[in-house]
Design a protein around this motif. Structure first.
Motif, PDB file in Angstrom:
ATOM      1  N   ASP A 189      -4.893  -4.519   1.479  1.00  0.00           N
ATOM      2  CA  ASP A 189      -4.117  -3.275   2.106  1.00  0.00           C
ATOM      3  C   ASP A 189      -2.687  -3.242   1.486  1.00  0.00           C
ATOM      4  OD1 ASP A 189      -4.237  -1.129   4.137  1.00  0.00           O
ATOM      5  OD2 ASP A 189      -2.494  -2.400   4.833  1.00  0.00           O
ATOM      6  N   ARG A 192      -3.325  -1.626  -1.731  1.00  0.00           N
ATOM      7  CA  ARG A 192      -3.696  -0.307  -1.632  1.00  0.00           C
ATOM      8  C   ARG A 192      -2.478   0.386  -1.249  1.00  0.00           C
ATOM      9  NH1 ARG A 192      -3.753   3.152   2.675  1.00  0.00           N
ATOM     10  NH2 ARG A 192      -3.059   1.392   4.200  1.00  0.00           N
ATOM     11  N   LYS A 193      -1.387   0.003  -0.678  1.00  0.00           N
ATOM     12  CA  LYS A 193      -0.090   0.958  -0.495  1.00  0.00           C
ATOM     13  C   LYS A 193       0.561   0.850  -1.700  1.00  0.00           C
ATOM     14  CE  LYS A 193       0.236  -0.773   4.336  1.00  0.00           C
ATOM     15  NZ  LYS A 193       0.991  -1.404   5.279  1.00  0.00           N
ATOM     16  N   ILE A 196      -1.102   3.695  -3.787  1.00  0.00           N
ATOM     17  CA  ILE A 196      -0.869   4.969  -3.036  1.00  0.00           C
ATOM     18  C   ILE A 196       0.540   5.421  -3.533  1.00  0.00           C
ATOM     19  CG2 ILE A 196      -0.473   6.158  -0.970  1.00  0.00           C
ATOM     20  CD1 ILE A 196      -2.757   4.689   0.480  1.00  0.00           C
ATOM     21  N   ALA A 197       1.600   4.336  -3.417  1.00  0.00           N
ATOM     22  CA  ALA A 197       2.804   4.944  -3.794  1.00  0.00           C
ATOM     23  C   ALA A 197       2.759   5.332  -5.139  1.00  0.00           C
ATOM     24  CB  ALA A 197       3.675   3.591  -3.541  1.00  0.00           C
ATOM     25  N   GLN A 198       1.914   4.608  -6.237  1.00  0.00           N
ATOM     26  CA  GLN A 198       1.882   5.094  -7.574  1.00  0.00           C
ATOM     27  C   GLN A 198       1.069   6.160  -7.911  1.00  0.00           C
ATOM     28  OE1 GLN A 198       4.229   3.300  -9.304  1.00  0.00           O
ATOM     29  NE2 GLN A 198       4.687   2.350  -7.317  1.00  0.00           N
ATOM     30  N   GLU A 199       0.599   6.933  -6.748  1.00  0.00           N
ATOM     31  CA  GLU A 199      -0.368   7.994  -7.007  1.00  0.00           C
ATOM     32  C   GLU A 199      -1.368   7.816  -7.786  1.00  0.00           C
ATOM     33  OE1 GLU A 199       1.806  11.862  -7.015  1.00  0.00           O
ATOM     34  OE2 GLU A 199       3.605  10.730  -7.555  1.00  0.00           O
ATOM     35  N   VAL A 201      -4.215   5.923  -6.189  1.00  0.00           N
ATOM     36  CA  VAL A 201      -5.299   6.353  -5.337  1.00  0.00           C
ATOM     37  C   VAL A 201      -4.932   7.392  -4.052  1.00  0.00           C
ATOM     38  CG1 VAL A 201      -6.411   4.145  -5.735  1.00  0.00           C
ATOM     39  CG2 VAL A 201      -5.055   4.435  -3.961  1.00  0.00           C
ATOM     40  N   THR A 202      -5.707   7.710  -3.375  1.00  0.00           N
ATOM     41  CA  THR A 202      -5.444   8.457  -2.276  1.00  0.00           C
ATOM     42  C   THR A 202      -6.359   8.095  -0.824  1.00  0.00           C
ATOM     43  OG1 THR A 202      -5.339  10.752  -1.161  1.00  0.00           O
ATOM     44  CG2 THR A 202      -7.272  10.321  -2.709  1.00  0.00           C
ATOM     45  N   ASP A 203      -5.720   7.986   0.244  1.00  0.00           N
ATOM     46  CA  ASP A 203      -6.303   7.456   1.430  1.00  0.00           C
ATOM     47  C   ASP A 203      -7.272   8.628   2.088  1.00  0.00           C
ATOM     48  OD1 ASP A 203      -7.037   6.260   3.945  1.00  0.00           O
ATOM     49  OD2 ASP A 203      -5.278   5.310   4.068  1.00  0.00           O
ATOM     50  N   ILE A 209     -10.798   4.823   0.073  1.00  0.00           N
ATOM     51  CA  ILE A 209      -9.760   5.215  -0.806  1.00  0.00           C
ATOM     52  C   ILE A 209     -10.454   5.905  -1.970  1.00  0.00           C
ATOM     53  CG2 ILE A 209      -7.688   3.746  -0.195  1.00  0.00           C
ATOM     54  CD1 ILE A 209      -8.683   2.104  -2.617  1.00  0.00           C
ATOM     55  N   THR A 212      -7.167   9.124  -7.842  1.00  0.00           N
ATOM     56  CA  THR A 212      -6.580  10.436  -8.115  1.00  0.00           C
ATOM     57  C   THR A 212      -6.959  10.788  -9.491  1.00  0.00           C
ATOM     58  OG1 THR A 212      -4.702   9.398  -8.929  1.00  0.00           O
ATOM     59  CG2 THR A 212      -4.485   9.755  -6.514  1.00  0.00           C
TER      60      THR A 212
END
Length: 253
Positions: A189, A192-193, A196-199, A201-203, A209, A212
């Motif tokens: 996890d 995963r975060k 997401i912060a680096q754009e 993957v998207t939740d 997920i 992107t």
């Protein structure tokens, strides 16, 4: 560099570059300005190269990403540890994060030749299971071979295996412990975060997920290239056929 160029052209390019330097991306309006003028585009790309970065277009966004560790925009290990991992994270956590990302991308692409993902999303539990499967295969290598590979890749496979093995595979069990151990799902996890912060993957909800457009472009341009992955993919997946045969998701990254 700017001899003979109109001041407005240079300033437009510099404006795009400064926005990229600040935000790592610009939206549709500036992307159109970048694409519409060859001179502007050339200048922006030249500015980016001066700081060891490259520009990529994904969807309606223009991104600037560091190409080497020498780039002032490269996120160093300490920043990743501090912002995305535990306070007492060590280099082995970073190795494990990188391998987890390799396995994630490998779950979406079934060969080095595949330019588009072969699936739309993945759940964190399946992702965790795939990492566990890959670590289990690494464990089958003789210790002497792992040590030799560590010299070749500057990558501590032994500590990575030990780090994963020390984690609980049941979240509830880890929660009852003193804090020295976290669960594998909890670690995933954290990864995963970071993504997401680096754009990248998207939740999409339900613990799932998706990649992107930015991630897809990065994979196409860099992830499959030996120059960038340094042979790590071949070592991780040498027991697989990774030609789209023998494994439903012959992960590669």
């Amino acid at each position: 560099m700017t001899i003979g160029l109109e001041n407005g052209t240079v300033m437009k390019a510099f404006r795009i570059y400064t926005l990229l330097a600040r935000d790592n991306e610009v939206g549709k309006e500036w992307l159109q300005a970048y694409m519409a003028d060859d001179v502007v585009r050339g200048l922006v790309d030249q500015f980016a190269r001066e700081v060891d970065c490259v520009t990529i277009i994904a969807g309606e966004q223009l991104y600037m990403i560091p190409e080497t560790r020498l780039s002032p925009f490269h996120m160093n290990n300490e920043v990743i540890k501090r912002n995305f991992l535990r306070a007492n994270a060590v280099n082995a956590d970073l190795y494990l994060m990188y391998v987890s990302i390799i396995v994630l991308i490998g779950a979406f692409y079934d060969s080095y030749q595949t330019m588009e993902p072969t699936r739309s999303f993945i759940g964190i539990e399946e992702w965790t299971a795939l990492v566990n499967e890959r670590i289990a295969i690494l464990k089958t290598h003789p210790e002497a071979e792992l040590k030799e590979m560590e010299k070749e890749f500057s990558y501590n496979w032994t500590s990575l295996i030990e780090k994963w093995s020390a984690m609980d595979d049941i979240k509830e069990t880890a929660a009852r412990q003193s804090g020295n151990t976290i669960s594998r799902v909890s670690f995933m996890d954290s990864v995963r975060k970071f993504l997401i912060a680096q754009e990248l993957v998207t939740d999409i909800g339900n613990q799932e997920i998706a990649l992107t457009e930015k991630a897809k472009v990065v994979v196409q341009r860099y992830f499959m290239e030996l120059e960038y992955n340094r042979g790590i993919l071949e070592f991780l997946y040498q027991s697989d056929t990774f030609e789209g045969e023998g494994s439903e998701h012959a992960s590669d990254l």
